[in-house]
Design a protein around this motif. Structure first.
Motif, PDB file in Angstrom:
ATOM      1  N   THR B 294     -23.442 -49.817  21.352  1.00  0.00           N
ATOM      2  CA  THR B 294     -22.349 -48.848  21.323  1.00  0.00           C
ATOM      3  C   THR B 294     -21.349 -49.202  20.218  1.00  0.00           C
ATOM      4  N   ARG B 295     -21.015 -50.493  20.133  1.00  0.00           N
ATOM      5  CA  ARG B 295     -20.070 -50.916  19.084  1.00  0.00           C
ATOM      6  C   ARG B 295     -20.643 -50.657  17.695  1.00  0.00           C
ATOM      7  N   LYS B 296     -21.921 -50.980  17.541  1.00  0.00           N
ATOM      8  CA  LYS B 296     -22.548 -50.756  16.225  1.00  0.00           C
ATOM      9  C   LYS B 296     -22.543 -49.267  15.857  1.00  0.00           C
ATOM     10  N   LEU B 297     -22.844 -48.448  16.831  1.00  0.00           N
ATOM     11  CA  LEU B 297     -22.885 -47.009  16.542  1.00  0.00           C
ATOM     12  C   LEU B 297     -21.488 -46.478  16.227  1.00  0.00           C
ATOM     13  N   ALA B 298     -20.488 -46.954  16.992  1.00  0.00           N
ATOM     14  CA  ALA B 298     -19.113 -46.513  16.727  1.00  0.00           C
ATOM     15  C   ALA B 298     -18.703 -46.894  15.306  1.00  0.00           C
ATOM     16  N   SER B 299     -19.018 -48.133  14.902  1.00  0.00           N
ATOM     17  CA  SER B 299     -18.666 -48.558  13.535  1.00  0.00           C
ATOM     18  C   SER B 299     -19.386 -47.710  12.500  1.00  0.00           C
ATOM     19  N   ALA B 300     -20.671 -47.504  12.738  1.00  0.00           N
ATOM     20  CA  ALA B 300     -21.447 -46.728  11.767  1.00  0.00           C
ATOM     21  C   ALA B 300     -20.885 -45.315  11.646  1.00  0.00           C
ATOM     22  N   LEU B 301     -20.441 -44.741  12.750  1.00  0.00           N
ATOM     23  CA  LEU B 301     -19.870 -43.393  12.702  1.00  0.00           C
ATOM     24  C   LEU B 301     -18.524 -43.407  11.978  1.00  0.00           C
ATOM     25  N   GLU B 302     -17.740 -44.450  12.222  1.00  0.00           N
ATOM     26  CA  GLU B 302     -16.432 -44.523  11.574  1.00  0.00           C
ATOM     27  C   GLU B 302     -16.567 -44.688  10.057  1.00  0.00           C
ATOM     28  N   GLU B 303     -17.699 -45.257   9.637  1.00  0.00           N
ATOM     29  CA  GLU B 303     -17.913 -45.439   8.191  1.00  0.00           C
ATOM     30  C   GLU B 303     -18.323 -44.144   7.489  1.00  0.00           C
ATOM     31  N   GLN B 304     -18.739 -43.133   8.271  1.00  0.00           N
ATOM     32  CA  GLN B 304     -19.161 -41.870   7.649  1.00  0.00           C
ATOM     33  C   GLN B 304     -17.956 -41.158   7.041  1.00  0.00           C
ATOM     34  N   GLN B 305     -18.188 -40.490   5.923  1.00  0.00           N
ATOM     35  CA  GLN B 305     -17.137 -39.691   5.301  1.00  0.00           C
ATOM     36  C   GLN B 305     -16.773 -38.506   6.185  1.00  0.00           C
ATOM     37  N   PRO B 306     -15.476 -38.192   6.325  1.00  0.00           N
ATOM     38  CA  PRO B 306     -15.123 -36.958   7.038  1.00  0.00           C
ATOM     39  C   PRO B 306     -15.707 -35.763   6.284  1.00  0.00           C
ATOM     40  N   GLY B 307     -16.180 -34.793   6.994  1.00  0.00           N
ATOM     41  CA  GLY B 307     -16.762 -33.608   6.339  1.00  0.00           C
ATOM     42  C   GLY B 307     -15.820 -32.428   6.476  1.00  0.00           C
ATOM     43  N   THR B 308     -16.042 -31.435   5.622  1.00  0.00           N
ATOM     44  CA  THR B 308     -15.299 -30.183   5.760  1.00  0.00           C
ATOM     45  C   THR B 308     -16.189 -29.208   6.505  1.00  0.00           C
ATOM     46  N   MET B 309     -15.654 -28.634   7.573  1.00  0.00           N
ATOM     47  CA  MET B 309     -16.514 -27.738   8.355  1.00  0.00           C
ATOM     48  C   MET B 309     -16.562 -26.343   7.721  1.00  0.00           C
ATOM     49  N   LEU B 310     -17.476 -25.519   8.250  1.00  0.00           N
ATOM     50  CA  LEU B 310     -17.772 -24.239   7.604  1.00  0.00           C
ATOM     51  C   LEU B 310     -16.605 -23.274   7.575  1.00  0.00           C
ATOM     52  N   GLY B 311     -15.699 -23.426   8.515  1.00  0.00           N
ATOM     53  CA  GLY B 311     -14.584 -22.483   8.542  1.00  0.00           C
ATOM     54  C   GLY B 311     -13.587 -22.881   9.607  1.00  0.00           C
ATOM     55  N   ASP B 312     -12.445 -22.192   9.574  1.00  0.00           N
ATOM     56  CA  ASP B 312     -11.364 -22.489  10.516  1.00  0.00           C
ATOM     57  C   ASP B 312     -11.796 -22.441  11.966  1.00  0.00           C
ATOM     58  N   SER B 313     -12.464 -21.370  12.336  1.00  0.00           N
ATOM     59  CA  SER B 313     -12.730 -21.187  13.767  1.00  0.00           C
ATOM     60  C   SER B 313     -13.721 -22.256  14.245  1.00  0.00           C
ATOM     61  N   ILE B 314     -14.648 -22.624  13.375  1.00  0.00           N
ATOM     62  CA  ILE B 314     -15.610 -23.661  13.753  1.00  0.00           C
ATOM     63  C   ILE B 314     -14.901 -25.010  13.875  1.00  0.00           C
ATOM     64  N   ARG B 315     -13.965 -25.285  12.956  1.00  0.00           N
ATOM     65  CA  ARG B 315     -13.246 -26.551  13.024  1.00  0.00           C
ATOM     66  C   ARG B 315     -12.346 -26.602  14.263  1.00  0.00           C
ATOM     67  N   GLU B 316     -11.656 -25.485  14.515  1.00  0.00           N
ATOM     68  CA  GLU B 316     -10.774 -25.454  15.698  1.00  0.00           C
ATOM     69  C   GLU B 316     -11.574 -25.625  16.983  1.00  0.00           C
ATOM     70  N   ASN B 317     -12.739 -24.993  16.999  1.00  0.00           N
ATOM     71  CA  ASN B 317     -13.613 -25.126  18.170  1.00  0.00           C
ATOM     72  C   ASN B 317     -14.046 -26.584  18.351  1.00  0.00           C
ATOM     73  N   TYR B 318     -14.383 -27.244  17.245  1.00  0.00           N
ATOM     74  CA  TYR B 318     -14.803 -28.652  17.319  1.00  0.00           C
ATOM     75  C   TYR B 318     -13.666 -29.524  17.833  1.00  0.00           C
ATOM     76  N   LEU B 346     -17.688 -40.617  18.955  1.00  0.00           N
ATOM     77  CA  LEU B 346     -18.655 -41.142  19.921  1.00  0.00           C
ATOM     78  C   LEU B 346     -17.951 -41.258  21.264  1.00  0.00           C
ATOM     79  N   PHE B 347     -18.537 -40.640  22.255  1.00  0.00           N
ATOM     80  CA  PHE B 347     -18.033 -40.757  23.624  1.00  0.00           C
ATOM     81  C   PHE B 347     -19.087 -41.478  24.453  1.00  0.00           C
ATOM     82  N   THR B 348     -18.641 -42.138  25.515  1.00  0.00           N
ATOM     83  CA  THR B 348     -19.622 -42.762  26.413  1.00  0.00           C
ATOM     84  C   THR B 348     -19.302 -42.361  27.848  1.00  0.00           C
ATOM     85  N   THR B 349     -20.337 -42.381  28.668  1.00  0.00           N
ATOM     86  CA  THR B 349     -20.150 -42.136  30.103  1.00  0.00           C
ATOM     87  C   THR B 349     -21.320 -42.733  30.865  1.00  0.00           C
ATOM     88  N   GLU B 350     -21.203 -42.698  32.174  1.00  0.00           N
ATOM     89  CA  GLU B 350     -22.267 -43.222  33.033  1.00  0.00           C
ATOM     90  C   GLU B 350     -23.145 -42.066  33.507  1.00  0.00           C
TER      91      GLU B 350
END
Lengths: 496, 496
Positions: B294-318, B346-350
């Motif tokens: 989990t820690r490795k995946l969280a770090s790997a995700l944090e290293e990804q560049q932020p992306g620009t989403m396709l549009g306002d409504s899609i970003r707001e929905n996200y 990254l979210f985690t749950t049981e």
């Protein structure tokens, strides 16, 4: 062959509900022995849960075991002997000769599907092998084949007590199926049969473990199931074969050449099984100057023996629809009205009246047909283009006419599942090439068939495997192709 | 490459409606040049009527002409050059490299379908020859093949402006398609493009001449079209590809062997195209003792560049779905919350919390994933069995584990259209074997695919010809088999 009237929940007999009904002999209106128990919700649920439990073992049973099971069902149905035919006859009034034929068709159908799954190519195995060196991205290894959908519910049809009902028809065949399942080691629950009126049917369609529905019957019934299924939390496909009036186009050259034989052939087709065939030719279209043919057809229909219909409600429906047809604007009854209406009826009308009243196209379930006269080819094509969906369309013509009317064929390809030349729509050959289906409202699933080997795809779906090791792939998708089935390998069909 | 903002009604430019809208550049929120005209009802009707008129000529055009047309579309799209990519980038913020790849895929897709129809076996020709001497009834000559359904309506998808939209994407590709149609002599109306929000879409689905609908987008959108189409006077199929969270099962042996590479691979797959892939891995399932991963995946995700989403409504929905996910019972956010949420989460749950809240399975469109921990194999299987339909499911494991978890594969065959071993679900290979589909709610048509050559069957249906003279049969069904296609002749596959 002992009838208990109980529901078959896998191998268990069950009659926990309180509603009871009896079959009636349509020939003399007497009640037939054995009270049937209508399934209550617990029984529907138990049957479906058993099916879900059996699904894994059944779907992973070897091909040989499943093929043996199908053939054993045929053997057990035959082993019931004449008792089966006698009971079917009592319940339906269908002649014993017809029922014998239907039994043979049912058994052959089971054998055909056994041979289909033994041969194996039906699974539509497709393999595209991978290439790890491809640029810019490696190419994965991708394979797909058809796999079973899951438990399905099938509604029997009274006009085909064997071939379209309990894979063969009634309680007796159901017991034969269970017998076959036990003899071939199939899991309990692989087959259940529940009786009843609308409520058990509704429960079945709504059950979350049911993956598809097969139905043969009226438009009202099929449409109601279709709506129910689409409004489930998880919608499921409904393969409903509903009404169809099966237009027959009688081109001038054909009527000139063979009006006597067409009149006789049509009369026999209209009256086959008291007109209770989904492919009954209920709509005829010809061009003007057809009075002579009309008289011949009316006489040929009047010469047909009155039939006994499958039951009170079907007969009453036929009588009521026939009276309704006689009273419609522009419609003339050409056959004499007898005491009972369960004789053949011929009605005539003009294309303009037909085009003005869409209800004239609707099926009259029974030995009735409506002949529409078009003024010329143009009006005939206009009428064809106005039609809704039908199971079949038929053209009687000379070979030259068929070429001359190529535009009619093109129109009918959009209107019917099967187009017949110089024949009659009743009689549906069970073979690989048969398509028994058609555009809505003839069916709710125009891309599928209820007869012939293509019917297997109603209850399967593709599953795709990417980069799987050989040992975890279904045997049909392994490199070695141990069953020697035809596969699409990197775009080429091959058995290697 | 000139954009007019007008609807294309066959070869005519049209802007008779009053509503206008402009594309926005999602990178800087500026409005892009050209006002687009929303289609009004007369334009929708005109487009469909032109398509209906073109249907006959197009469907009977020779195979070569239609294949040439498809290839010409590819050529015309390529001929648009970098201007097409530049405009796509402005409208979607998708990187140019990705758009170049998508353009190549689109062109290859067109070539693949051209070669498919040239080869011809896809029509599934089946012939059972007749036997007039058969007893008790003569055997008819029965032949069937696939024929086109009729005019269809396709809704474009913003996350694939080329490959899943105007067969390529936007107005420019639409003009390329018209150019190709004219160069290859296709009838006016073979292609139209109309713009707009929900009303033109509703009009299109309800139009009586439309025979099927293709859609890629949200669950809400697809379900609404499905309901509309089922409630038409004549229901039509809706091939809607909707949401999917694409579960990935991470078995213990795989995490032991390659947790670093899996963490990196998953992070890249989650963030590909700013997470805006229908096959985005939004749900991970592993067994306990996965804190290190989990820690490795969280770090790997944090290293990804932020992306620009396709549009306002899609970003707001996200952003809204991400906040909602973070607040759900038993859910912990493992990645740091940045100013903008358009970074990976990254979210985690049981497993127990997941099983108690069905909404945790729903797609979060964007670079988000939820990892669920199961206590043991039994709980993992229980979780798998609880899933709804998905486009894909993935298993990371050792070869031994794959055999040990054969029951997991069997469960997933009922839950997903494609099962991937030791790979990532993003990236859908266009080939004969691909199945891009899956059980509801991933799609409304689990038996069909939107990618790969099997997609052709969405828009065709079988037509069966009985006792037809050779000259009136489609060429694919004539005895001589002039095209040499593979056919099922009396139960045997043959090219003769």
């Amino acid at each position: 062959m002992e009838l208990t009237g109980k529901n078959l929940i896998g191998n268990e007999l069950s009659a926990t509900g309180t509603n009871r009904f009896q079959a009636k002999n349509p020939s003399d209106n007497t009640q037939l022995p054995v009270e049937f128990s209508e399934a209550e919700s617990g029984e529907v649920d138990a049957a479906v849960r058993k099916a879900r439990s059996a699904f894994s073992a059944f779907s992973t049973a070897g091909v040989e075991a499943r093929a043996d099971f199908l053939e054993a069902i045929g053997d057990e149905i035959l082993a019931l002997g004449d008792e089966l035919i006698a009971r079917c006859h009592l319940e339906t009034a269908l002649p014993e000769g017809r029922l014998n034929g239907e039994r043979m068709r049912t058994v052959n159908q089971l054998k055909l599907f056994a041979s289909l799954i033994r041969e194996g190519s039906w699974v539509n195995a497709r393999i595209d092998t991978g290439d790890s060196t491809r640029e810019p991205l490696p190419k994965p290894d991708v394979r797909q084949m058809q796999k079973p959908l899951g438990p399905v519910g099938i509604f029997g049809a009274s006009n085909f007590p064997l071939a379209f009902s309990v894979a063969g028809g009634d309680t007796a065949s159901a017991l034969a199926i269970l017998q076959a399942a036990n003899k071939t080691g199939m899991p309990d629950g692989v087959f259940s049969m529940i009786h009843g009126h609308s409520e058990p049917g509704r429960l079945l369609v709504m059950h979350e473990e049911i993956c598809a529905i097969g139905f043969t019957g009226s438009f009202q019934g099929g449409k109601a199931l279709f709506n129910l299924a689409n409004n489930r939390r998880v919608p499921i496909p409904v393969y409903a074969e509903m009404g169809s009036s099966n237009p027959v186009f009688l081109l001038p050259g054909a009527l000139k050449e063979r009006s006597d034989s067409i009149a006789k052939g049509l009369a026999a087709s209209v009256c086959l099984g008291a007109g209770q065939f989904c492919t009954n030719p209920g709509l005829l279209v010809s061009q003007k100057d057809n009075d002579d043919f009309t008289r011949k057809l009316a006489s040929a229909l009047e010469e047909q023996q009155p039939g006994t219909m499958l039951g009170d409600s079907i007969r009453e429906n036929y009588e009521s629809l026939s009276r309704g047809m006689a009273s419609k604007t522009g419609v003339t009854q050409q056959t004499s009205m007898a005491e009972s209406n369960v004789i053949a009826n011929l009605f005539t009308t003009e294309a303009s009246d037909f085009l003005a009243d869409k209800t004239l196209e609707e099926e009259v379930f029974g030995p009735s047909t409506l002949m529409v006269s078009a003024g010329n080819k143009e009006e005939l094509l206009k009428l064809a283009a106005s039609l809704g969906g039908h199971l079949t369309a038929t053209i009687h013509g000379t070979a030259e006419e068929l070429e001359e009317y190529a535009d009619l064929i093109e129109i009918l390809e959009g209107k019917a599942g099967r187009i017949i030349f110089n024949g009659y729509p009743t009689g549906v050959e069970v073979c690989h090439s048969m398509h028994h289906g058609g555009p809505y409202p003839a069916t709710t699933a125009p891309q599928t068939t209820s007869v012939g080997t293509m019917a297997i795809y109603r209850f399967t779906k593709p599953v795709c495997y990417q980069d799987f090791p050989q040992s975890s792939l279904p045997v049909e998708l392994r490199d070695a192709n141990p069953r020697g089935i035809l596969r699409l390998l990197n775009g080429e069909y091959t058995r290697s």
